[in-house]
Design a protein around this motif. Structure first.
Motif, PDB file in Angstrom:
ATOM      1  N   GLU A 183       4.769 -69.156  26.209  1.00  9.89           N
ATOM      2  CA  GLU A 183       6.128 -68.656  26.464  1.00  9.89           C
ATOM      3  C   GLU A 183       6.608 -67.639  25.428  1.00  9.89           C
ATOM      4  O   GLU A 183       7.595 -66.963  25.640  1.00  9.89           O
ATOM      5  CB  GLU A 183       7.117 -69.838  26.506  1.00  9.89           C
ATOM      6  CG  GLU A 183       6.847 -70.799  27.644  1.00  9.89           C
ATOM      7  CD  GLU A 183       7.940 -71.851  27.797  1.00  9.89           C
ATOM      8  OE1 GLU A 183       8.622 -72.156  26.795  1.00  9.89           O
ATOM      9  OE2 GLU A 183       8.111 -72.358  28.918  1.00  9.89           O
ATOM     10  N   HIS A 184       5.936 -67.580  24.269  1.00 12.21           N
ATOM     11  CA  HIS A 184       6.478 -66.795  23.144  1.00 12.21           C
ATOM     12  C   HIS A 184       5.996 -65.356  23.079  1.00 12.21           C
ATOM     13  O   HIS A 184       6.605 -64.539  22.382  1.00 12.21           O
ATOM     14  CB  HIS A 184       6.144 -67.475  21.816  1.00 12.21           C
ATOM     15  CG  HIS A 184       6.924 -68.729  21.592  1.00 12.21           C
ATOM     16  ND1 HIS A 184       6.816 -69.469  20.439  1.00 12.21           N
ATOM     17  CD2 HIS A 184       7.811 -69.384  22.365  1.00 12.21           C
ATOM     18  CE1 HIS A 184       7.606 -70.527  20.513  1.00 12.21           C
ATOM     19  NE2 HIS A 184       8.216 -70.500  21.673  1.00 12.21           N
ATOM     20  N   PRO A 213       9.048 -76.622  30.114  1.00 13.09           N
ATOM     21  CA  PRO A 213       9.441 -75.210  30.190  1.00 13.09           C
ATOM     22  C   PRO A 213      10.657 -74.922  29.315  1.00 13.09           C
ATOM     23  O   PRO A 213      11.660 -75.640  29.355  1.00 13.09           O
ATOM     24  CB  PRO A 213       9.762 -75.031  31.683  1.00 13.09           C
ATOM     25  CG  PRO A 213       8.908 -76.052  32.364  1.00 13.09           C
ATOM     26  CD  PRO A 213       8.863 -77.223  31.428  1.00 13.09           C
ATOM     27  N   ASN A 214      10.517 -73.890  28.478  1.00 12.77           N
ATOM     28  CA  ASN A 214      11.564 -73.478  27.547  1.00 12.77           C
ATOM     29  C   ASN A 214      11.976 -74.592  26.571  1.00 12.77           C
ATOM     30  O   ASN A 214      13.085 -74.573  26.034  1.00 12.77           O
ATOM     31  CB  ASN A 214      12.805 -72.945  28.289  1.00 12.77           C
ATOM     32  CG  ASN A 214      13.553 -71.914  27.459  1.00 12.77           C
ATOM     33  OD1 ASN A 214      12.999 -71.320  26.527  1.00 12.77           O
ATOM     34  ND2 ASN A 214      14.823 -71.717  27.767  1.00 12.77           N
ATOM     35  N   GLY A 215      11.083 -75.535  26.307  1.00 16.80           N
ATOM     36  CA  GLY A 215      11.389 -76.624  25.377  1.00 16.80           C
ATOM     37  C   GLY A 215      11.230 -76.218  23.914  1.00 16.80           C
ATOM     38  O   GLY A 215      11.662 -76.939  23.020  1.00 16.80           O
ATOM     39  N   TYR A 216      10.566 -75.109  23.652  1.00 12.74           N
ATOM     40  CA  TYR A 216      10.397 -74.576  22.288  1.00 12.74           C
ATOM     41  C   TYR A 216      10.865 -73.132  22.407  1.00 12.74           C
ATOM     42  O   TYR A 216      10.104 -72.233  22.699  1.00 12.74           O
ATOM     43  CB  TYR A 216       8.938 -74.715  21.878  1.00 12.74           C
ATOM     44  CG  TYR A 216       8.497 -74.089  20.566  1.00 12.74           C
ATOM     45  CD1 TYR A 216       9.382 -73.595  19.615  1.00 12.74           C
ATOM     46  CD2 TYR A 216       7.140 -74.029  20.255  1.00 12.74           C
ATOM     47  CE1 TYR A 216       8.935 -73.037  18.427  1.00 12.74           C
ATOM     48  CE2 TYR A 216       6.674 -73.480  19.065  1.00 12.74           C
ATOM     49  CZ  TYR A 216       7.574 -72.979  18.171  1.00 12.74           C
ATOM     50  OH  TYR A 216       7.119 -72.420  16.991  1.00 12.74           O
ATOM     51  N   GLU A 226       7.010 -68.556  31.801  1.00 13.69           N
ATOM     52  CA  GLU A 226       7.381 -69.964  31.660  1.00 13.69           C
ATOM     53  C   GLU A 226       6.210 -70.921  31.849  1.00 13.69           C
ATOM     54  O   GLU A 226       5.322 -70.683  32.663  1.00 13.69           O
ATOM     55  CB  GLU A 226       8.489 -70.296  32.673  1.00 13.69           C
ATOM     56  CG  GLU A 226       9.262 -71.540  32.287  1.00 13.69           C
ATOM     57  CD  GLU A 226      10.600 -71.643  33.028  1.00 13.69           C
ATOM     58  OE1 GLU A 226      10.624 -72.261  34.089  1.00 13.69           O
ATOM     59  OE2 GLU A 226      11.602 -71.110  32.512  1.00 13.69           O
ATOM     60  N   HIS A 227       6.257 -71.990  31.060  1.00 14.62           N
ATOM     61  CA  HIS A 227       5.293 -73.073  31.239  1.00 14.62           C
ATOM     62  C   HIS A 227       5.437 -73.711  32.612  1.00 14.62           C
ATOM     63  O   HIS A 227       6.546 -73.929  33.085  1.00 14.62           O
ATOM     64  CB  HIS A 227       5.566 -74.191  30.214  1.00 14.62           C
ATOM     65  CG  HIS A 227       4.866 -74.021  28.914  1.00 14.62           C
ATOM     66  ND1 HIS A 227       5.365 -74.557  27.745  1.00 14.62           N
ATOM     67  CD2 HIS A 227       3.702 -73.415  28.576  1.00 14.62           C
ATOM     68  CE1 HIS A 227       4.534 -74.283  26.756  1.00 14.62           C
ATOM     69  NE2 HIS A 227       3.534 -73.578  27.226  1.00 14.62           N
ATOM     70  N   THR A 228       4.299 -74.047  33.203  1.00 15.47           N
ATOM     71  CA  THR A 228       4.292 -75.017  34.296  1.00 15.47           C
ATOM     72  C   THR A 228       3.376 -76.135  33.819  1.00 15.47           C
ATOM     73  O   THR A 228       2.895 -76.115  32.692  1.00 15.47           O
ATOM     74  CB  THR A 228       3.725 -74.417  35.591  1.00 15.47           C
ATOM     75  OG1 THR A 228       2.380 -74.017  35.334  1.00 15.47           O
ATOM     76  CG2 THR A 228       4.544 -73.243  36.034  1.00 15.47           C
ATOM     77  N   GLY A 229       3.143 -77.093  34.679  1.00 11.71           N
ATOM     78  CA  GLY A 229       2.113 -78.073  34.333  1.00 11.71           C
ATOM     79  C   GLY A 229       2.639 -79.444  34.039  1.00 11.71           C
ATOM     80  O   GLY A 229       1.871 -80.392  33.972  1.00 11.71           O
TER      81      GLY A 229
END
Ligand SMILES: [Fe+2]
Length: 547
Positions: A183-184, A213-216, A226-229
């Motif tokens: 995400e970064h 998602p968007n947790g960090y 964005e993260h999935t998974g």
């Protein structure tokens, strides 16, 4: 050293013998045997009932979506990896039956000079991953490989075997990296690594991040991508399918795939492949140990499934043999450490804390007693000119309290000073040749002299530490807050606060040269990548010197 002694020594270095026996015994029951040119090969995967159907063709979607990889080169072999995943973010998308893939290994990238070929089973038990332990190759030689399923052909990978044991090696070029956070920033640094044609790439951990998602969150605008998974209410990845989908998401990145295809990798993990700041069986938030170990087992399995690791690393429940030695002729001995699985819980807590009495308990360990013993014995037995400790967290002292009270980051070697002392004093008392520690984790680039006594800055260094910045973790804003601590740490010879890059090493018998590579913009996948600083360590003279 004669070849048989050398081989025995190598096997001993490769992994701890008791665990190795256990794993090989359990692996033997799970092995599928195929032949290539009359040579038996053991292929990883679980036992398949005789009557089970075996697929030899994929479906309508592409199967080789995650590319190929190779790893852990020996003088006569290398591990070749792929995974069939027509739906990489949705559990893989294959039928839950074994698939038979074909593979080829050649001296040329046009596959005109094929030296080995065969078939391998991609088992549903291991997410249809293939870990092919190829042997019988020539030392210090470049090879190309690919997999086929039906009419589909995977991308081609380049790999290289290690030099013969004891061989005089004139030069080795390798890169090391850590902390790729989807995400970064773009994985532009991996693209540049792929273009280097390294002999070897070492990954020092935080290959994925487990956050929701968007947790960090490091960007006001939100994540770059964005993260999935993770697919349940718990947020972070914690179940096997969630870890698989997260690893697969990262592996869809073309720059990461290119880096894997460019050279053999030697991997170890840090915390984020499982959970932030975990220690042994202790989770960050002190979950009940059995439930955390179940999560750890899921994370370790997904890690194994996605890495080019040997059968000796196949996890058994929440345990996985990851620390190992890799000799590179007489030039270098790589000792690859696991500072997560066996460590004591952070003695004085997570975050920055004063050095409490527990930190000075002589029994405190970061490696665990067995791995620590193995490390010291391996260093004692090493005939190599350079002894390289490939590991996760910063070894040099870093005191980072605000104000007069001292404070140390709970996750680093500075929070385990007794364990660090045992290793550093061994380096000096045994005269271990040219020890160099390579480190990840801290998302910034450093070059440090390692001292026997951190308060005696005038003393000669006893070793050297080079730390790579992150591939992307931390994002576009530099971590300048570290700069305030530097005046109190004269043994820190270089610091760069920027995220996004990697480190390369050009090694000869007489000189270790380090180049720090920096991405100009993490927000641009086409960004340039430049060398921003270079240092050297001369053989026989530990410490950081100008290049
Ligand atoms: Fe990290």
């Amino acid at each position: 050293m004669n070849p048989i002694d050398a081989r025995v020594r190598y096997e001993r270095l490769l992994s701890h013998s008791a665990d190795r026996r256990r794993l090989l015994m359990s692996g033997a029951a799970a092995a599928t045997t195929v032949s290539f040119f009359g040579r038996p090969t053991r292929v990883l995967g679980q036992a398949t009932p005789e009557a089970s159907p075996v697929a030899t063709h994929g479906g309508s979607s592409p199967s080789f979506t995650l590319g190929v990889a190779s790893g852990d080169p020996t003088p006569d072999g290398v591990v070749l990896w792929t995974r069939l995943a027509p739906s990489p973010l949705g559990g893989g998308g294959t039928d839950p039956i074994p698939y038979e893939v074909r593979w080829e290994l050649a001296r040329d990238d046009g596959f005109g000079d094929i030296v080995q070929s065969g078939r391998a089973i991609a088992s549903p038990v291991l997410a249809h991953s293939v870990h092919l332990d190829v042997t019988g190759l020539e030392p210090a030689r470049e090879y190309y490989y690919r997999f086929m399923l039906g009419d589909e052909v995977s991308p081609t990978g380049r790999t290289k075997t290690a030099p013969a044991l004891g061989a005089e090696v004139e030069r080795l070029r390798f890169g090391f990296a850590s902390c790729s956070m989807w995400e970064h920033g773009w994985f532009t640094a991996y693209r540049d690594m792929a273009e280097q044609g390294f002999d070897l790439i070492l990954h020092l951990g935080d290959y994925i991040y487990e956050y929701e998602p968007n947790g960090y969150d490091v960007r006001e605008e939100g994540p770059l991508r964005e993260h999935t998974g993770e697919d349940d209410a718990t947020g972070e990845t914690d179940a096997l399918v969630e870890y698989r989908n997260r690893f697969a998401q990262y592996r869809t990145d073309p720059h990461l795939q290119a880096a894997h295809a460019s050279a053999p990798w030697v991997v170890t993990w840090d915390d984020h492949e499982t959970e932030n700041d975990y220690a042994g069986g202790m989770s960050e938030n002190n979950d009940p140990v059995p439930s955390f170990l179940a999560r750890r087992a899921a994370a370790y399995q997904a890690y194994y499934e996605h890495m080019p690791l040997r059968p000796s690393s196949m996890p058994q429940g929440p345990d996985m043999q990851l620390y190992r030695g890799l000799p590179y002729g007489n030039l270098a001995e790589f000792v690859v450490l696991d500072t997560r699985q066996y460590r004591d819980d952070q003695p004085c807590g997570d975050g920055v804390n004063v050095r409490c009495p527990a930190a000075l308990d002589p029994n405190t360990t970061l490696l665990g007693p067995e791995q620590e013993r193995w490390l010291l014995q391996t260093l004692d037995a090493s005939p190599a000119r350079w002894n390289v400790l490939a590991q996760q967290v910063m070894m040099a002292e870093l005191e980072q309290a605000e104000g007069p009270s001292e404070g140390y980051w709970g996750d680093s070697w500075s929070a385990y000073p007794m364990a660090r002392n045992r290793i550093l004093s061994h380096l000096t008392s045994r005269g271990i040749a040219n020890p160099v520690v390579i480190t990840g984790d801290i998302h910034t680039a450093w070059a440090n002299d390692l001292l026997a006594d951190w308060t005696d800055a005038a003393a000669a260094p006893i070793g050297t530490e080079y730390i790579c910045t992150s591939i992307s973790a931390g994002g576009a804003e530099p971590a300048t807050f570290f700069e305030a601590y530097l005046p109190d740490h004269p043994f820190i010879r270089f610091f760069d606060p920027n995220h996004g890059g990697y480190t390369s090493v050009d090694l000869t018998p007489d000189l270790w040269r380090t180049d720090f590579h920096q991405v100009a913009s993490l927000l641009d996948p086409a960004s340039t990548v430049e060398i921003v600083a270079s240092f050297a360590t001369e053989a026989g003279r530990p410490g950081v010197q100008p290049a």
